[in-house]
Write a protein that holds these residues in place. Structure first.
Motif, PDB file in Angstrom:
ATOM      1  N   UNK A  98       0.672  -1.116   0.035  1.00 19.95           N
ATOM      2  CA  UNK A  98       0.023   0.037  -0.012  1.00 19.95           C
ATOM      3  C   UNK A  98       0.834   1.345   0.051  1.00 19.95           C
ATOM      4  N   UNK A  99       1.807   1.164   0.660  1.00 21.11           N
ATOM      5  CA  UNK A  99       2.815   2.566   0.830  1.00 21.11           C
ATOM      6  C   UNK A  99       3.326   2.750  -0.526  1.00 21.11           C
ATOM      7  N   UNK A 100       3.938   1.578  -1.107  1.00 21.49           N
ATOM      8  CA  UNK A 100       4.515   1.669  -2.519  1.00 21.49           C
ATOM      9  C   UNK A 100       3.358   2.364  -3.616  1.00 21.49           C
ATOM     10  N   UNK A 101       2.177   1.599  -3.417  1.00 23.04           N
ATOM     11  CA  UNK A 101       1.165   2.031  -4.336  1.00 23.04           C
ATOM     12  C   UNK A 101       0.750   3.521  -3.980  1.00 23.04           C
ATOM     13  N   UNK A 102       0.582   4.121  -3.090  1.00 20.54           N
ATOM     14  CA  UNK A 102       0.221   5.522  -2.565  1.00 20.54           C
ATOM     15  C   UNK A 102       1.376   6.325  -3.122  1.00 20.54           C
ATOM     16  N   UNK A 103       2.700   5.961  -2.744  1.00 16.98           N
ATOM     17  CA  UNK A 103       3.818   6.870  -3.204  1.00 16.98           C
ATOM     18  C   UNK A 103       3.939   7.139  -4.849  1.00 16.98           C
ATOM     19  N   UNK A 104       3.458   5.930  -5.602  1.00 17.82           N
ATOM     20  CA  UNK A 104       3.497   6.078  -6.948  1.00 17.82           C
ATOM     21  C   UNK A 104       2.162   6.651  -7.510  1.00 17.82           C
ATOM     22  N   UNK A 105       1.198   6.620  -6.899  1.00 11.91           N
ATOM     23  CA  UNK A 105      -0.138   7.191  -7.449  1.00 11.91           C
ATOM     24  C   UNK A 105      -0.449   8.625  -6.778  1.00 11.91           C
ATOM     25  N   UNK A 106       0.066   9.060  -5.763  1.00 16.77           N
ATOM     26  CA  UNK A 106      -0.405  10.359  -5.053  1.00 16.77           C
ATOM     27  C   UNK A 106      -0.155  11.432  -6.110  1.00 16.77           C
ATOM     28  N   UNK A 107       0.995  11.507  -6.512  1.00  8.61           N
ATOM     29  CA  UNK A 107       1.259  12.755  -7.486  1.00  8.61           C
ATOM     30  C   UNK A 107       0.336  12.579  -8.904  1.00  8.61           C
ATOM     31  N   UNK A 108       0.098  11.411  -9.168  1.00 13.06           N
ATOM     32  CA  UNK A 108      -0.706  11.350 -10.494  1.00 13.06           C
ATOM     33  C   UNK A 108      -2.432  11.766 -10.310  1.00 13.06           C
ATOM     34  N   UNK A 109      -2.728  11.794  -9.145  1.00 16.87           N
ATOM     35  CA  UNK A 109      -3.965  11.995  -8.703  1.00 16.87           C
ATOM     36  C   UNK A 109      -4.058  13.417  -8.222  1.00 16.87           C
ATOM     37  N   UNK A 110      -2.883  14.131  -8.163  1.00 18.28           N
ATOM     38  CA  UNK A 110      -2.966  15.284  -7.530  1.00 18.28           C
ATOM     39  C   UNK A 110      -2.910  15.563  -5.966  1.00 18.28           C
ATOM     40  N   UNK A 111      -2.501  14.565  -5.478  1.00 15.29           N
ATOM     41  CA  UNK A 111      -2.385  14.493  -3.886  1.00 15.29           C
ATOM     42  C   UNK A 111      -0.864  14.780  -3.234  1.00 15.29           C
ATOM     43  N   UNK A 112      -0.718  16.103  -3.073  1.00 10.51           N
ATOM     44  CA  UNK A 112       0.653  16.381  -2.631  1.00 10.51           C
ATOM     45  C   UNK A 112       0.715  16.916  -1.103  1.00 10.51           C
ATOM     46  N   UNK A 113      -0.389  17.010  -0.743  1.00 15.57           N
ATOM     47  CA  UNK A 113      -0.359  17.463   0.769  1.00 15.57           C
ATOM     48  C   UNK A 113      -1.586  16.940   1.495  1.00 15.57           C
ATOM     49  N   UNK A 114      -1.532  17.105   2.781  1.00 15.99           N
ATOM     50  CA  UNK A 114      -2.873  16.502   3.774  1.00 15.99           C
ATOM     51  C   UNK A 114      -2.404  15.183   4.395  1.00 15.99           C
ATOM     52  N   UNK A 115      -3.361  14.765   5.155  1.00 16.34           N
ATOM     53  CA  UNK A 115      -3.363  13.532   6.023  1.00 16.34           C
ATOM     54  C   UNK A 115      -4.361  12.415   5.319  1.00 16.34           C
ATOM     55  N   UNK A 116      -3.672  11.290   5.272  1.00 15.47           N
ATOM     56  CA  UNK A 116      -4.542  10.146   4.782  1.00 15.47           C
ATOM     57  C   UNK A 116      -4.299   9.030   5.495  1.00 15.47           C
ATOM     58  N   UNK A 117      -5.385   8.216   5.762  1.00 18.00           N
ATOM     59  CA  UNK A 117      -5.404   7.110   6.611  1.00 18.00           C
ATOM     60  C   UNK A 117      -6.231   5.926   5.823  1.00 18.00           C
ATOM     61  N   UNK A 118      -5.374   5.041   5.455  1.00 20.64           N
ATOM     62  CA  UNK A 118      -6.000   3.798   4.600  1.00 20.64           C
ATOM     63  C   UNK A 118      -6.181   2.472   5.409  1.00 20.64           C
ATOM     64  N   UNK A 119      -7.314   1.991   5.372  1.00 15.92           N
ATOM     65  CA  UNK A 119      -7.467   0.951   6.296  1.00 15.92           C
ATOM     66  C   UNK A 119      -7.986  -0.404   5.287  1.00 15.92           C
ATOM     67  N   UNK A 120      -8.053  -1.638   5.767  1.00 10.63           N
ATOM     68  CA  UNK A 120      -8.210  -2.678   5.081  1.00 10.63           C
ATOM     69  C   UNK A 120      -9.514  -3.345   5.695  1.00 10.63           C
ATOM     70  N   UNK A 121      -9.994  -4.257   4.976  1.00  8.70           N
ATOM     71  CA  UNK A 121     -11.097  -5.211   5.313  1.00  8.70           C
ATOM     72  C   UNK A 121     -10.552  -6.672   5.115  1.00  8.70           C
ATOM     73  N   UNK A 122     -11.073  -7.760   5.664  1.00  9.48           N
ATOM     74  CA  UNK A 122     -10.324  -8.896   5.591  1.00  9.48           C
ATOM     75  C   UNK A 122     -10.206  -9.596   4.244  1.00  9.48           C
ATOM     76  N   UNK A 123     -11.235  -9.095   3.443  1.00 16.18           N
ATOM     77  CA  UNK A 123     -11.490  -9.741   1.922  1.00 16.18           C
ATOM     78  C   UNK A 123     -10.247  -8.976   1.244  1.00 16.18           C
ATOM     79  N   UNK A 124      -9.353  -8.117   1.691  1.00 15.99           N
ATOM     80  CA  UNK A 124      -8.285  -7.644   0.706  1.00 15.99           C
ATOM     81  C   UNK A 124      -7.409  -8.714   0.367  1.00 15.99           C
TER      82      UNK A 124
END
Length: 149
Positions: A98-124
């Motif tokens: 997830x950390x690698x995915x967020x690091x690679x996608x954040x700039x692509x979607x315009x996410x350069x600032x802020x606070x982000x909490x990502x959670x998972x469900x067991x089906x992941x």
């Protein structure tokens, strides 16, 4: 026996002709230093502010809470992966993915600032890296877009 002299040792170039003259040291161990694309969230107050003021979005197996804060540059990210996902090795691997995915996608979607909490469900657990990346991309896009009127 010949008497000892002040030059009993050989000069350095003749001592070890096959070895370099300078000690190179050992290769570095462990992961490379972070490039500063995302930072971690630490501290109880940060999580409380995120829970109180953040906007939550959900997908099939993931959820995220996002708080746009211009002072939080670069993006601060935390992950909530519960024990129901699996043993510690599985949870840690999922966090790294997830950390690698967020690091690679954040700039692509315009996410350069802020606070982000990502959670998972067991089906992941049924996701491959590619499907997980697609789901995170959609989740980030929804989090940035905000609520529709």
């Amino acid at each position: 026996h010949p008497p000892s002299s002040s030059q009993a040792r050989l000069s350095r170039p003749h001592a070890h002709p096959c070895r370099p003259g300078d000690h190179q040291g050992q290769a570095a161990q462990g992961p490379h230093a972070a490039l500063g694309l995302i930072w971690r969230i630490r501290g109880r107050r940060a999580f409380q502010t995120l829970a109180r003021c953040g906007r939550t979005t959900r997908s099939e197996t993931l959820w995220c809470t996002f708080l746009n804060d211009p002072a939080a540059v670069p993006l601060r990210v935390a992950f909530a992966v519960g024990r129901s996902v699996g043993p510690a090795t599985r949870r840690n691997r999922l966090r790294r993915q997830l950390r690698a995915i967020v690091a690679s996608l954040a700039a692509d979607v315009g996410l350069r600032q802020g606070w982000l909490l990502i959670g998972t469900k067991p089906a992941v657990n049924k996701h491959t890296f590619a499907t997980l990346r697609g789901e995170v991309a959609g989740l980030l896009a929804k989090a940035i877009a905000g609520p529709t009127p």
